[in-house]
Design an enzyme around this catalytic site. Structure first.
Site, mmCIF file in Angstrom:
data_model
loop_
_atom_site.group_PDB
_atom_site.id
_atom_site.type_symbol
_atom_site.label_atom_id
_atom_site.label_comp_id
_atom_site.label_asym_id
_atom_site.label_seq_id
_atom_site.Cartn_x
_atom_site.Cartn_y
_atom_site.Cartn_z
ATOM 1 N N ASN A 145 19.157 -21.018 -22.497
ATOM 2 C CA ASN A 145 18.279 -22.185 -22.530
ATOM 3 C C ASN A 145 18.876 -23.357 -23.287
ATOM 4 O OD1 ASN A 145 16.285 -21.280 -20.884
ATOM 5 N ND2 ASN A 145 14.854 -20.721 -22.491
ATOM 6 N N GLU B 5 20.134 -11.321 -21.874
ATOM 7 C CA GLU B 5 20.704 -11.908 -23.078
ATOM 8 C C GLU B 5 20.237 -11.110 -24.296
ATOM 9 O OE1 GLU B 5 21.538 -16.476 -24.126
ATOM 10 O OE2 GLU B 5 19.422 -16.019 -23.793
ATOM 11 N N SER C 278 12.618 -16.566 -25.014
ATOM 12 C CA SER C 278 13.745 -17.326 -24.467
ATOM 13 C C SER C 278 14.220 -18.412 -25.411
ATOM 14 C CB SER C 278 13.346 -17.954 -23.129
ATOM 15 O OG SER C 278 12.251 -18.835 -23.300
ATOM 16 N N HIS D 88 16.343 -10.844 -23.775
ATOM 17 C CA HIS D 88 15.876 -11.951 -22.945
ATOM 18 C C HIS D 88 16.262 -11.686 -21.491
ATOM 19 C CE1 HIS D 88 16.347 -16.457 -21.753
ATOM 20 N NE2 HIS D 88 15.208 -15.949 -21.318
#
Length: 286
Positions: A194, A156, A123, A144
């Site tokens: 993130n 992702e 991540s 991800h």
């Protein structure tokens, strides 16, 4: 390089929350799966969680009992990384530690056929650096998945420095074959999710710690005021406060003080209050 139609068996390294979830959605989508973890107890715990998740989907009429049983039957387990030698695509979902991930990818590079794509569920960590542990950096890509994997629609796709367009395309195709929707990010710290999410969570924690509002009103305010399904404190508990702290520390190291972890987040983790998985974080859980 193998195309999606060549992918029959998917390898998953790591039987924890993310690895088990990835194995589950791959199996329910018709792929054969081999899950590997370092200890049998980790494998057993992960498969028990998958069985429980499938049973909940049956209870909600999202799957039939037969479909759940067939999906579970498609998952093989092992503690031997060499058992992934016949996999057509491998997704790594181990702890967020660069040294550990590089060790795994170095071993996978030796075990897997030369045309097999190796994906990482990281991540925050650099895809390019992970790929550097292999002789096939062009076939390494970020996939991800979001937690919980069977519920969250998004994946992702992260493109490393050497990742080829064909590898990136397979990553999108595979995620979509699992019923997911994708977006793409360059290999920058935190990627899209993130990089934006961690400052939001940390600011919510600071607002609570500084007495702006109580935790319920902070979460309720963000849910009602911005139309998110879950406020920052509740979301942090569901992600895991240790996971949030590790991601924030990585971003802080790479991008500077705007990503500095909130003091209360560090204190909670030090006290062992990790959120839902430990029974207590900002909220208490049964």
């Amino acid at each position: 390089m193998r195309a999606l139609e060549d992918v029959e068996r998917v390898g998953v390294v790591g039987a924890g929350t993310m690895g088990g979830g990835i194995a589950q959605v791959a199996a329910t989508s018709g792929f054969d799966v081999t899950v590997r973890d370092v200890k049998q107890e980790f494998v057993d715990s992960g498969m028990a969680a998958v069985r429980d998740s499938l049973d909940r989907l049956v209870d909600r009429d999202s799957l039939t009992a037969r479909e759940a049983d067939e999906a579970f039957g498609r998952i093989d387990t092992t503690t031997d990384l060499g058992a992934l030698a016949d996999c057509d695509l491998v997704v790594e979902a181990v702890v967020e530690d660069m040294d550990v991930k590089q060790d795994v990818f170095s071993e996978l590079d030796e075990v897997c056929e030369a045309d097999v794509v190796l994906a990482t569920n990281t991540s925050t960590l650099s895809i390019t650096t992970i790929a550097g542990a292999t002789e096939r950096p062009d076939l390494v890509v970020g996939l991800h998945f979001m937690n919980p994997v069977p519920v969250m629609d998004g994946v992702e796709v992260v493109v490393g420095e050497k990742t080829t367009p064909a590898t990136t395309g397979l990553a999108h195709d595979f995620a979509e074959a699992l019923g997911k929707e994708t977006w793409e990010s360059d290999d920058k710290p935190g990627f899209v999710t993130n990089r934006i999410l961690m400052p939001w969570i940390n600011e919510g924690i600071r607002a609570f710690d500084e007495g702006v509002a109580d935790k319920e009103d902070i979460d309720r305010g963000m849910e009602l005021g911005t139309n998110v399904p879950m406020g920052p404190l509740q979301l942090a508990d569901h992600i895991g406060l240790d996971v949030c702290l590790h991601a924030s520390e990585t971003l802080h190291e790479e991008l500077g003080d705007r990503y500095k972890p909130a003091y209360l987040l560090k204190r909670k983790v030090a006290a062992g209050d990790l959120g839902k998985k430990s029974g207590e974080g900002f909220y208490e859980y049964d």
